[in-house]
Design a protein around this motif. Sequence first.
Motif, PDB file in Angstrom:
ATOM      1  N   PRO A 131       0.832  -1.220   0.000  1.00  9.54           N
ATOM      2  CA  PRO A 131       0.000   0.000   0.000  1.00  9.54           C
ATOM      3  C   PRO A 131       0.860   1.261   0.000  1.00  9.54           C
ATOM      4  O   PRO A 131       1.929   1.313   0.611  1.00  9.54           O
ATOM      5  N   ILE A 132       0.380   2.269  -0.708  1.00  9.80           N
ATOM      6  CA  ILE A 132       1.070   3.548  -0.784  1.00  9.80           C
ATOM      7  C   ILE A 132       0.480   4.476   0.275  1.00  9.80           C
ATOM      8  O   ILE A 132      -0.720   4.738   0.278  1.00  9.80           O
ATOM      9  N   GLU A 133       1.330   4.947   1.177  1.00 14.83           N
ATOM     10  CA  GLU A 133       0.896   5.857   2.231  1.00 14.83           C
ATOM     11  C   GLU A 133       1.272   7.283   1.843  1.00 14.83           C
ATOM     12  O   GLU A 133       2.448   7.601   1.676  1.00 14.83           O
ATOM     13  N   THR A 134       0.278   8.131   1.693  1.00 12.99           N
ATOM     14  CA  THR A 134       0.506   9.505   1.247  1.00 12.99           C
ATOM     15  C   THR A 134       0.891  10.379   2.437  1.00 12.99           C
ATOM     16  O   THR A 134       0.135  10.464   3.417  1.00 12.99           O
ATOM     17  N   PRO A 135       2.062  11.019   2.396  1.00 12.00           N
ATOM     18  CA  PRO A 135       2.438  11.924   3.494  1.00 12.00           C
ATOM     19  C   PRO A 135       1.435  13.056   3.634  1.00 12.00           C
ATOM     20  O   PRO A 135       0.848  13.517   2.654  1.00 12.00           O
ATOM     21  N   ASP A 136       1.250  13.520   4.867  1.00  7.73           N
ATOM     22  CA  ASP A 136       0.276  14.582   5.124  1.00  7.73           C
ATOM     23  C   ASP A 136       0.621  15.866   4.386  1.00  7.73           C
ATOM     24  O   ASP A 136      -0.274  16.644   4.027  1.00  7.73           O
ATOM     25  N   ASP A 137       1.925  16.109   4.161  1.00  5.42           N
ATOM     26  CA  ASP A 137       2.334  17.365   3.528  1.00  5.42           C
ATOM     27  C   ASP A 137       2.470  17.262   2.014  1.00  5.42           C
ATOM     28  O   ASP A 137       2.918  18.202   1.365  1.00  5.42           O
ATOM     29  N   ALA A 138       2.074  16.121   1.424  1.00  5.73           N
ATOM     30  CA  ALA A 138       2.128  15.990  -0.031  1.00  5.73           C
ATOM     31  C   ALA A 138       1.037  16.840  -0.664  1.00  5.73           C
ATOM     32  O   ALA A 138      -0.053  16.987  -0.101  1.00  5.73           O
ATOM     33  N   PRO A 139       1.289  17.445  -1.821  1.00  7.09           N
ATOM     34  CA  PRO A 139       0.243  18.215  -2.504  1.00  7.09           C
ATOM     35  C   PRO A 139      -1.004  17.371  -2.745  1.00  7.09           C
ATOM     36  O   PRO A 139      -0.916  16.162  -2.981  1.00  7.09           O
ATOM     37  N   LYS A 140      -2.161  18.006  -2.670  1.00  6.80           N
ATOM     38  CA  LYS A 140      -3.421  17.287  -2.872  1.00  6.80           C
ATOM     39  C   LYS A 140      -3.488  16.678  -4.267  1.00  6.80           C
ATOM     40  O   LYS A 140      -4.064  15.608  -4.470  1.00  6.80           O
ATOM     41  N   VAL A 141      -2.902  17.382  -5.244  1.00  8.30           N
ATOM     42  CA  VAL A 141      -2.797  16.821  -6.590  1.00  8.30           C
ATOM     43  C   VAL A 141      -1.400  16.237  -6.728  1.00  8.30           C
ATOM     44  O   VAL A 141      -0.413  16.964  -6.831  1.00  8.30           O
ATOM     45  N   SER A 142      -1.311  14.928  -6.681  1.00  5.68           N
ATOM     46  CA  SER A 142      -0.033  14.226  -6.803  1.00  5.68           C
ATOM     47  C   SER A 142      -0.203  13.113  -7.828  1.00  5.68           C
ATOM     48  O   SER A 142      -1.083  12.251  -7.673  1.00  5.68           O
ATOM     49  N   ILE A 143       0.616  13.144  -8.857  1.00  5.32           N
ATOM     50  CA  ILE A 143       0.492  12.178  -9.950  1.00  5.32           C
ATOM     51  C   ILE A 143       1.826  11.457 -10.115  1.00  5.32           C
ATOM     52  O   ILE A 143       2.823  12.053 -10.528  1.00  5.32           O
ATOM     53  N   VAL A 144       1.844  10.192  -9.741  1.00  8.80           N
ATOM     54  CA  VAL A 144       3.019   9.344  -9.924  1.00  8.80           C
ATOM     55  C   VAL A 144       2.577   8.230 -10.847  1.00  8.80           C
ATOM     56  O   VAL A 144       1.842   7.328 -10.441  1.00  8.80           O
ATOM     57  N   ASP A 145       2.998   8.289 -12.109  1.00 11.06           N
ATOM     58  CA  ASP A 145       2.341   7.447 -13.097  1.00 11.06           C
ATOM     59  C   ASP A 145       3.148   7.405 -14.383  1.00 11.06           C
ATOM     60  O   ASP A 145       4.185   8.071 -14.516  1.00 11.06           O
ATOM     61  N   SER A 146       2.676   6.621 -15.332  1.00 16.74           N
ATOM     62  CA  SER A 146       3.150   6.643 -16.715  1.00 16.74           C
ATOM     63  C   SER A 146       1.980   7.084 -17.574  1.00 16.74           C
ATOM     64  O   SER A 146       0.920   6.449 -17.560  1.00 16.74           O
ATOM     65  N   SER A 147       2.157   8.171 -18.289  1.00 19.79           N
ATOM     66  CA  SER A 147       1.066   8.712 -19.091  1.00 19.79           C
ATOM     67  C   SER A 147       0.925   7.937 -20.396  1.00 19.79           C
ATOM     68  O   SER A 147       1.904   7.768 -21.125  1.00 19.79           O
ATOM     69  N   PRO A 148      -0.299   7.489 -20.734  1.00 25.62           N
ATOM     70  CA  PRO A 148      -0.507   6.884 -22.044  1.00 25.62           C
ATOM     71  C   PRO A 148      -0.725   7.934 -23.127  1.00 25.62           C
ATOM     72  O   PRO A 148      -0.836   7.592 -24.300  1.00 25.62           O
ATOM     73  N   GLY A 149      -0.796   9.217 -22.723  1.00 25.77           N
ATOM     74  CA  GLY A 149      -1.105  10.252 -23.696  1.00 25.77           C
ATOM     75  C   GLY A 149      -2.539  10.125 -24.182  1.00 25.77           C
ATOM     76  O   GLY A 149      -3.382   9.471 -23.574  1.00 25.77           O
TER      77      GLY A 149
END
Length: 236
Positions: free
Chosen positions: A43-61
């Motif tokens: 599971p990925i635990e999001t830090p409290d201070d991470a931006p609300k919009v966070s994108i860690v991904d590979s874009s398919p375009g």
Amino acid sequence: MRLRPLALLSAAALLATTTACVSTPDETRPQPRPSVSKEEVTPIETPDDAPKVSIVDSSPGGAKDTDPLWQGLAEAAEKKTEAYLKVYVHTGNPEVPDSGETTVTADSPDSVSVTVDSKNVDDGASPFLLIHGTFEVEEIGNSAYTLKTVDDEDIPELDPKGPDDEKRCTADDAQDRIGLAADDLAEDPGRREEFRQQWGGSPRVWWGIQMTAISLGEEGGVAGDYLTEACGEFLQ
């Protein structure tokens, strides 16, 4: 390094791997699902201070409704909030200047364009470009955004855990496991986040899975040999 069958897949062979039926002169019968062990997901635990919009991904375009990068940029621009990006984009123009700004656009038709400081673009996995950092986002057109760098630091806690591209591509069950993921994603696109957490640690393979699934869903066949392209570096 051992060569795997995945390196030799053509579009036709890949389609045979990822479709549920095979045709015979007399009938169409179900093809058994490959027998592979269950994916282990941390599971990925999001830090409290991470931006609300966070994108860690590979874009398919491509279209906005299938591209998490475009969706995230649109949300950040609309809400006037910062966005954290760690996104791989497959592009036909992977050259990044040493200084100044650069524009990154996926080589899928009708993709979003992102103009960003070149120091926040890594070309180490060319032709995949990695946009990373925290940014202010401004929409400058229907499919174009500019990013102003706020922070260069990565947030490693947001990274999907799992095997990297090399391990995925050279595994003994690579062909069955990767092909099955593409087929299952094509059958149920709503499971995309589940698959991202499983496969995001191998961003090039994850891109290939998405592109194959989109092609299967839209065309009923595979328009390109995306998985072999994703693994090519490791299978020569």
